[in-house]
Structure formats: C-alpha cells, structure tokens
Design an enzyme around this catalytic site. Structure first.
Site, mmCIF file in Angstrom:
data_model
loop_
_atom_site.group_PDB
_atom_site.id
_atom_site.type_symbol
_atom_site.label_atom_id
_atom_site.label_comp_id
_atom_site.label_asym_id
_atom_site.label_seq_id
_atom_site.Cartn_x
_atom_site.Cartn_y
_atom_site.Cartn_z
ATOM 1 N N LYS A 49 0.804 -1.214 0.000
ATOM 2 C CA LYS A 49 0.000 0.000 0.000
ATOM 3 C C LYS A 49 0.842 1.273 0.000
ATOM 4 O O LYS A 49 0.396 2.318 -0.494
ATOM 5 C CB LYS A 49 -0.940 0.012 1.205
ATOM 6 C CG LYS A 49 -2.072 -0.996 1.155
ATOM 7 C CD LYS A 49 -3.170 -0.553 0.213
ATOM 8 C CE LYS A 49 -4.409 -1.414 0.350
ATOM 9 N NZ LYS A 49 -5.511 -0.945 -0.521
ATOM 10 N N SER A 299 1.155 -9.597 -0.390
ATOM 11 C CA SER A 299 0.820 -8.176 -0.289
ATOM 12 C C SER A 299 1.211 -7.484 1.011
ATOM 13 O O SER A 299 1.426 -6.268 1.018
ATOM 14 C CB SER A 299 -0.679 -7.981 -0.539
ATOM 15 O OG SER A 299 -1.450 -8.714 0.395
#
Length: 318
Positions: A49, A299
């Site tokens: 992110k 991720s």
C-alpha cells in the site's frame, strides 16, 4: 496506463523499498511450478500500500497538501497513507472501523495520523470520510479505486518482472482491487501473454461474482480472516480487472491459514492472512500450473502477534 506505472516507479523508486523475491524448493515440489514470491511484507509500513499512497500524495497540488488528506481503511492503506503524508509533510486523517486490528491502529497513530473510528460496516466508513471532506476540505485518497493508487500499486509487479523476467502466471490477492488492477497493467505491459489470476476469500467473493454477471456486486459486512480484503471493487478497479484479469479464483478460510502457516514455518516469512491469499490460490490446485513460471504477490505482513507472545511469556518459569 502502463507508461504511467513506469513514470510512477521513477518517481517513488528512491523512496519505496525494493522488496525481495523469494523462492522455495519445497513450494516448487508441492506445485510442480517454479514460484517467485514478491514479498511486499518487507515494504515500508509493512505492505504494498505504501507504493500507491506515496505516489498519490506526491501528485497533489500545493493547496491540496496544505488542506490535508483523508481515507477510510481497515489498516494497511491507513498505515501507508499516514507514513506517506508524514514524509511529505501533509496532515492525514484516517477513518477506521472499530474492529480494525489493534496493531494496525497503533501503527497508523504512530505515523502521526488522526484516527476517527466508525462502525464495522464498509458503507459507514465511506459516509464518515465524505462528511469530513465536506467539513474540512480534505482530499480523499481512496484505498483502491484512486487511479494514482492503482498506478503506484502496479510498481510491485513491474519490479517483479524486471527482476525475474518471463512469467507464465501472476497470482495476486483482490479486495478493493487496487493491487490487482495495478498488477494487470504492469505485468501485461511487460509480458503481454502472461496470465493474471486474482485470488479472494470465498467469504468475500464480490470480485468473482461481479465478473460473472458483468456488474459490481458489493459485499455487505463480509466475514473473513483476511481483513484487508473485505472491501468491494470500485468503478475503476472493476473496469481494469474486467478488461485484463484472466480469472478470479476463491479460497476457503482454512486454505488461507494453511498458506500463511507455510510461509511462516517453511519460508520464515511473517505474512498476514490477506497477504497469504495469493499463495493459497496457487496451493489450492484450482489451476494446473504444470512446470510454469509463477509470480506470487505477497501483499503484506501486518499481523497482530500479541497473543502469541503473551502465550510465550506465560510459559516462562519465574
């Protein structure tokens, strides 16, 4: 959009971590494929992110930066935007659900952001964020549907392909779809024939169902251990995913935990449930990988290990 991913990488390349690509002979034996894990759990703020957040805040005008930014997030985007804003000298306000993991809330506040809590329903966090935008003039940076977020997220797959070269498949988790959208743009921009596979929890399968019917079918309060994947697709991510993703597969909660356990035990990688979903898709056997070269986007690694260490301390003999 691929040219924008390349430009974004030039912009953020000196700030983001160039995360490692890990391999495992055990994993290759289990799957029959040659697997390359792009470990964004080693990214700043603990997840991919940060790539999108830093790219998005960097693109703002001076007036927007002066007013500050806001987002709604259960954790990883919250931390990423908080850190990006801190590095760029911008105020950040984060709307977080009351059931957000404590470790992610603490990290978000630790980066200097103001946290505003709301109920656990996805629509409530959106409503609160929009109300604060109207009241204070903040710029909303959506966790996944913002184009600059998508472009920044795509630099992870861009980096992977640049390092590893030819790949036959890329597996990527999907919640709101920002990472998967960016992965499609980057991977197919470099490797037009690569097959991009989105993986999501069966308990939060809005992407799978939405692609099946050709329109967005949002989830209402999904119940999955992969807390980062509880959000639904947006108009931008749905368009990009529908146009480029080859297949969406779903995995059970048990398969997610099994993949997470493999990463912890066999590869010594601290990965959160959402980050392990892509590997769960590989291990599920739903796609015959043969002897193909497979990229796997891991991720993030922001998992709360408090209970684990409490248990260890309780076993210490005084």
């Amino acid at each position: 959009m691929f040219k924008k991913v390349m430009k974004a990488y030039e912009c953020i390349g000196e700030v983001v971590n160039r995360t490692p690509v890990m391999t495992s002979s055990t994993l290759d034996t289990m799957t029959g494929a040659k697997c390359f894990l792009k470990c964004e759990n080693f990214q700043k703020a603990g997840a991919f992110k940060f790539r999108g957040a830093f790219n998005a805040v960097s693109q703002l005008s001076s007036r927007q930066k002066e007013k500050g930014v806001i987002t709604h997030s259960s954790g990883n985007h919250a931390q990423a935007l908080a850190l990006a804003a801190k590095l760029l000298g911008v105020k950040a306000v984060i709307v977080m659900p009351e059931n957000a993991p404590h470790v992610k809330v603490a990290a978000t506040e630790g980066y200097g952001a103001e946290v505003v809590f709301c109920s656990s329903r996805p629509r409530d966090r959106v409503e609160v964020a929009h109300r604060l935008v109207e009241e204070y003039g903040y710029t909303l940076i959506h966790p996944s549907n913002d184009i600059e977020i998508i472009i920044g997220a795509g630099t992870a797959a861009f980096e992977l392909v640049k390092e590893i070269g030819e790949l036959d498949y890329v597996f990527c988790p999907v919640g709101g779809g920002g990472l998967l959208s960016g992965t499609v743009v980057a991977a197919k921009g470099l490797l037009p024939l690569v097959k991009v596979i989105g993986v999501e929890p069966k308990n939060a399968d809005d992407a799978y169902r939405s692609l099946e019917v050709g329109r967005i079918l949002p989830m209402e309060d999904p119940d999955t251990i992969a807390d980062g994947l509880r959000t639904s697709l947006g108009c931008n991510t749905f368009r990009i995913i529908r146009g480029g993703v080859d297949q969406i597969v779903t995995v059970s909660e048990e398969e997610i935990v099994d993949a997470m356990q493999f990463l912890w035990e066999r590869m010594k990688l601290v990965v959160e449930p959402s980050g392990a979903v892509s590997l769960a898709g590989v291990l599920s056997g739903c796609i015959d990988l043969g002897s193909e070269r497979v990229g796997v986007i891991i991720s993030g690694g922001n998992v709360d290990v408090t209970d684990f260490f409490v248990g260890l301390r309780q076993r210490i003999v005084k």
